[in-house]
Design an enzyme around this catalytic site. Sequence first.
Site, short mmCIF file in Angstrom:
data_model
loop_
_atom_site.label_atom_id
_atom_site.label_comp_id
_atom_site.label_asym_id
_atom_site.label_seq_id
_atom_site.Cartn_x
_atom_site.Cartn_y
_atom_site.Cartn_z
N LYS A 167 40.38 47.96 47.76
CA LYS A 167 40.32 48.49 46.38
C LYS A 167 38.98 48.17 45.73
O LYS A 167 38.35 49.04 45.13
CB LYS A 167 41.45 47.89 45.52
N ARG A 185 50.26 45.82 38.31
CA ARG A 185 50.76 45.14 39.51
C ARG A 185 52.27 44.98 39.46
O ARG A 185 52.85 44.50 40.44
CB ARG A 185 50.12 43.77 39.59
P1 AMP Z 1 42.89 40.24 43.01
O1 AMP Z 1 41.44 39.91 42.83
O2 AMP Z 1 43.24 41.60 42.45
O3 AMP Z 1 43.39 40.05 44.40
O4 AMP Z 1 43.68 39.18 42.08
C1 AMP Z 1 43.63 37.79 42.36
C2 AMP Z 1 44.77 37.07 41.65
O5 AMP Z 1 44.66 37.26 40.23
C3 AMP Z 1 46.18 37.58 41.99
O6 AMP Z 1 46.68 37.00 43.18
C4 AMP Z 1 46.96 37.15 40.75
O7 AMP Z 1 47.21 35.75 40.77
C5 AMP Z 1 45.95 37.40 39.63
N1 AMP Z 1 46.06 38.79 39.10
C6 AMP Z 1 45.11 39.77 39.18
N2 AMP Z 1 45.54 40.90 38.60
C7 AMP Z 1 46.79 40.66 38.14
C8 AMP Z 1 47.76 41.44 37.48
N3 AMP Z 1 47.54 42.74 37.17
N4 AMP Z 1 48.94 40.86 37.16
C9 AMP Z 1 49.20 39.57 37.46
N5 AMP Z 1 48.33 38.76 38.11
C10 AMP Z 1 47.12 39.29 38.45
#
Ligand code: AMP
Length: 214
Positions: free
Chosen positions: A13, A88
Amino acid sequence: MNLIILGPPGAGKGTQSKRLEDKFSMIQLSTGDMLRAEVASGSELGKQAKVIMDAGDFISDEIIINMISSRVDHDDCKDGFILDGFPRTVPQAEALNKMLAEKSLKLNHVIELTVDDEAMVERICGRFTCSNCGSGYHDSFQKPATDGVCDSCGSTDFTRRADDNAETVRNRLTTYHEQTAPIATFYGDQGILKQVDGMAAIDDVTQKLENILG
Ligand code: AMP
C-alpha cells in the site's frame, strides 16, 4: 480524486501510494506514518500509541478518525488523497463516509491489493527505509544498488519498523482478517471496490493501478 488502498500489512500500500502521488497529484495519507511521527515526537498520544503498535493491535477508532478528519482539511489534500492504512475497521469506514459527506468530498475508488499471508511475513520482516528520504528497500527483493547507500539520496542511514518482526506481523495479519477484511464487502456492496493482484511485480501492480485511475 480520492481513493483508498486496502490490503494487509506488506501488501504494498505504502509503496504504491508513493508512486501514485506524483502521477495523479494526490497526497498519501498514511495513518501508520502519522502515528509513527507522534511516537517519534514523544507526545502523549505517541507514548500511548507505541505500546499498542508494538503489539500489532489497533489504536481506537475515535483517535484515528479525528486525526484523519483534521488532516484532510489541509491545503495539500485539495487535489485529492490516497488513504493508506485507513479505514481499518467497519466503524472507521462508516465514520469516513459520514465525514466525507459532511465535507462534500467524494470517494472515487477503493482498491484492494490481494496477497498471500505467508509471503507477507517474509516481505515485511526484510523491509527497511531510508531515514532521510523515506525510500523503501528489502533485504531480498529490493536492495540498494550499492550496499548501505540509498539509491535516491545517497544517505547511509536506514531504519526498520519496531513492529516488523515475525511475531507482531502474525498478530497484525490476524487482526487484519478479523477487523479489516470485512471492509472489502462494505465497499463491494457500494459498488466501488476493485481488486488488483498484489503478488505481481511492483511495476506491474503500479501499471494496473494507473489503468484503473485513468
Ligand atoms: P501501518 O503503518 O499502516 O502498518 O500501521 C502501523 C500500526 O499503526 C498498526 O499496526 C496499528 O497499530 C496502527 N494503526 C495505523 N492505522 C490505523 C488505523 N486506521 N486504525 C487503528 N490503528 C491503526
